[in-house]
Design a protein around this motif. Structure first.
Motif, PDB file in Angstrom:
ATOM      1  N   THR A 192      39.695  21.836   7.312  1.00  0.00           N
ATOM      2  CA  THR A 192      38.642  21.876   6.046  1.00  0.00           C
ATOM      3  C   THR A 192      37.887  20.818   6.247  1.00  0.00           C
ATOM      4  O   THR A 192      38.309  20.111   7.546  1.00  0.00           O
ATOM      5  N   GLY A 193      37.845  19.787   5.206  1.00  0.00           N
ATOM      6  CA  GLY A 193      37.222  19.163   5.315  1.00  0.00           C
ATOM      7  C   GLY A 193      36.067  18.413   6.415  1.00  0.00           C
ATOM      8  O   GLY A 193      35.569  19.738   6.777  1.00  0.00           O
ATOM      9  N   GLY A 194      35.360  17.371   6.686  1.00  0.00           N
ATOM     10  CA  GLY A 194      35.406  16.814   7.849  1.00  0.00           C
ATOM     11  C   GLY A 194      34.603  17.530   9.283  1.00  0.00           C
ATOM     12  O   GLY A 194      33.804  18.007   9.679  1.00  0.00           O
ATOM     13  N   PHE A 195      36.344  17.962   9.771  1.00  0.00           N
ATOM     14  CA  PHE A 195      36.509  18.211  10.641  1.00  0.00           C
ATOM     15  C   PHE A 195      36.222  19.541  10.631  1.00  0.00           C
ATOM     16  O   PHE A 195      35.642  19.554  12.012  1.00  0.00           O
ATOM     17  N   GLY A 202      37.184  10.654  10.226  1.00  0.00           N
ATOM     18  CA  GLY A 202      37.123  10.899   9.009  1.00  0.00           C
ATOM     19  C   GLY A 202      37.970   9.863   8.439  1.00  0.00           C
ATOM     20  O   GLY A 202      38.169   9.155   8.950  1.00  0.00           O
ATOM     21  N   HIS A 203      37.575  10.278   7.157  1.00  0.00           N
ATOM     22  CA  HIS A 203      38.680   9.383   6.582  1.00  0.00           C
ATOM     23  C   HIS A 203      40.152  10.182   6.125  1.00  0.00           C
ATOM     24  O   HIS A 203      41.120   9.334   6.031  1.00  0.00           O
ATOM     25  N   ASP A 204      40.470  11.264   5.851  1.00  0.00           N
ATOM     26  CA  ASP A 204      41.595  12.030   5.669  1.00  0.00           C
ATOM     27  C   ASP A 204      41.398  12.924   6.870  1.00  0.00           C
ATOM     28  O   ASP A 204      39.988  13.266   7.090  1.00  0.00           O
ATOM     29  N   VAL A 205      42.323  13.665   6.356  1.00  0.00           N
ATOM     30  CA  VAL A 205      42.635  15.378   7.088  1.00  0.00           C
ATOM     31  C   VAL A 205      42.786  16.514   6.365  1.00  0.00           C
ATOM     32  O   VAL A 205      43.885  16.196   5.408  1.00  0.00           O
ATOM     33  N   ASP A 206      42.086  17.311   5.767  1.00  0.00           N
ATOM     34  CA  ASP A 206      42.636  18.460   5.163  1.00  0.00           C
ATOM     35  C   ASP A 206      43.100  19.493   5.682  1.00  0.00           C
ATOM     36  O   ASP A 206      42.367  19.785   6.342  1.00  0.00           O
ATOM     37  N   PHE A 207      43.784  20.129   5.124  1.00  0.00           N
ATOM     38  CA  PHE A 207      44.584  21.447   5.506  1.00  0.00           C
ATOM     39  C   PHE A 207      44.049  21.822   3.912  1.00  0.00           C
ATOM     40  O   PHE A 207      44.988  22.317   2.590  1.00  0.00           O
TER      41      PHE A 207
END
Ligand code: DGT
Ligand code: MG
Length: 334
Positions: A192-195, A202-207
């Motif tokens: 999810t998130g920016g990716f 991005g500043h992180d990876v959201d799952f």
């Protein structure tokens, strides 16, 4: 008359969630200027001002062409006096004095450095700055006791302030996927998130993690976390979200990862809520509340008039409930 004929004013709907905003747009210089002032306001704990600048930037991002004169902006929403002054400055002089002096200011630079520490927010940074602490060296010399998150943040400062690439995000996605299916076969992992919006960094990876059978996802997070710990991937964990993973291929690098588990009945709401952008999410909730008398969260949509929750199995259904045209993730880059 010639002037009148030349000026075609743009038209943009009021809420950012009514607009299609791709990553690439026609007004990068103006939007960047306003975004910097938004960032500075947020770092100064002035969220109201921050949102005002973010909204103004999101209007410029939605325009079909580059802005070349103030006259084109007539009638556009969300452009307050302050934002208009900044835009005029950039159009007249190529840059905004306020933006340039903010970038150079000791306070802005110190806020960036200190909030770059995982676990340090605007308030803590402001307190340290008022004590004359502007750099990591000064912070370490000050003898301040840091909490566990901040200590870990300081330890991995350079890694965690290095943008995460899409390739790294995919590699981490494979690790998370492996962890999740090892502890719960059939569970599903979604980026999810920016990716998900198509960003390349991005500043992180959201799952987001779920299981097609309601209830099977219960208790999943601690199991995933201990699998990652056992395999040596997890460097630090703060509650259920916000952890860092270390890639075994490259033991030098730490990356921020946000894991969220959702029951499948709430999955569409979680997916919509965690895809962003932050302004797009804020505008969706504002639209729901003000225009539809509904409350939207990452868990549910409540209709105040009907006095009931509205179910949805997809993001499309949520947009439909809200009376909004569906906007795909790649066009939620408000
Ligand atoms: P990035 O990581 O800097 O490239 O940008 P994003 O868009 O991935 O932003 P991020 O990672 O801070 O958050 C991902 C999305 O999740 C964001 O666009 C909105 C949503 N979100 C962030 N923080 C929260 C939170 O505390 N609660 C909820 N419900 N949603 C959040
Ligand atoms: Mg993110």
């Amino acid at each position: 008359q010639i002037n009148e004929a030349e000026v075609v004013a743009f038209s943009v709907p009021s809420y950012a969630c009514q607009r299609r905003i791709a990553l690439d747009h026609h007004n990068t210089v103006l939007a960047d200027a306003l975004s910097l002032l938004a960032e500075n306001a947020e770092l100064s704990d002035e969220d109201g001002r921050g949102v005002a600048f973010r909204r103004a930037a999101a209007v410029l991002k939605a325009l079909p062409r580059q802005v070349t004169s103030m006259a084109q902006l007539k009638g556009l929403p969300c452009l307050g006096g302050h934002s208009l002054r900044v835009i005029k400055d950039v159009l007249d002089n190529g840059a905004s004095d306020e933006v340039e002096s903010t970038k150079r200011s000791e306070r802005y630079k110190a806020l960036k450095v200190l909030t770059g520490i995982f676990g340090v927010g605007a308030k803590t940074a402001a307190r340290w700055i008022s004590e004359g602490i502007h750099t990591l060296q000064q912070l370490q010399a000050s003898g301040h006791t840091l909490n566990r998150a901040q200590q870990a943040g300081l330890e991995h400062y350079d890694d965690l302030n290095q943008p995460v690439t899409k390739a790294e995000a995919d590699a981490i996605g494979e690790i998370v996927e492996k962890a999740v299916v090892s502890v719960l076969p059939g569970a599903q992992v979604t980026l999810t998130g920016g990716f998900r919006r198509g960003k390349l960094a991005g500043h992180d990876v959201d799952f987001l993690i779920t299981h097609p059978e309601e209830g099977r996802e219960e208790g999943l997070m601690p199991k995933v976390v201990s699998w990652l710990v056992k395999q040596g991937f997890l460097l630090y964990q703060k509650t259920t979200r916000n952890s860092y993973l270390e890639s075994k291929d490259d033991p030098q690098s730490a990356v921020r990862v946000d894991l969220v588990v959702s029951p499948v009945s709430q999955f569409a709401f979680a997916l919509l809520g965690w895809t962003g952008s932050k302004l797009f999410e804020r505008e969706l909730r504002r639209w729901a509340g003000y225009e539809k008398a509904m409350s939207l969260s990452s868990h549910a949509l409540y209709d105040n008039n009907q006095g009931r929750y509205l179910r949805a199995a997809s993001e499309e259904e949520i947009f439909a409930h809200l009376g909004l045209e569906y906007i795909p993730p790649s066009e939620r880059n408000a």
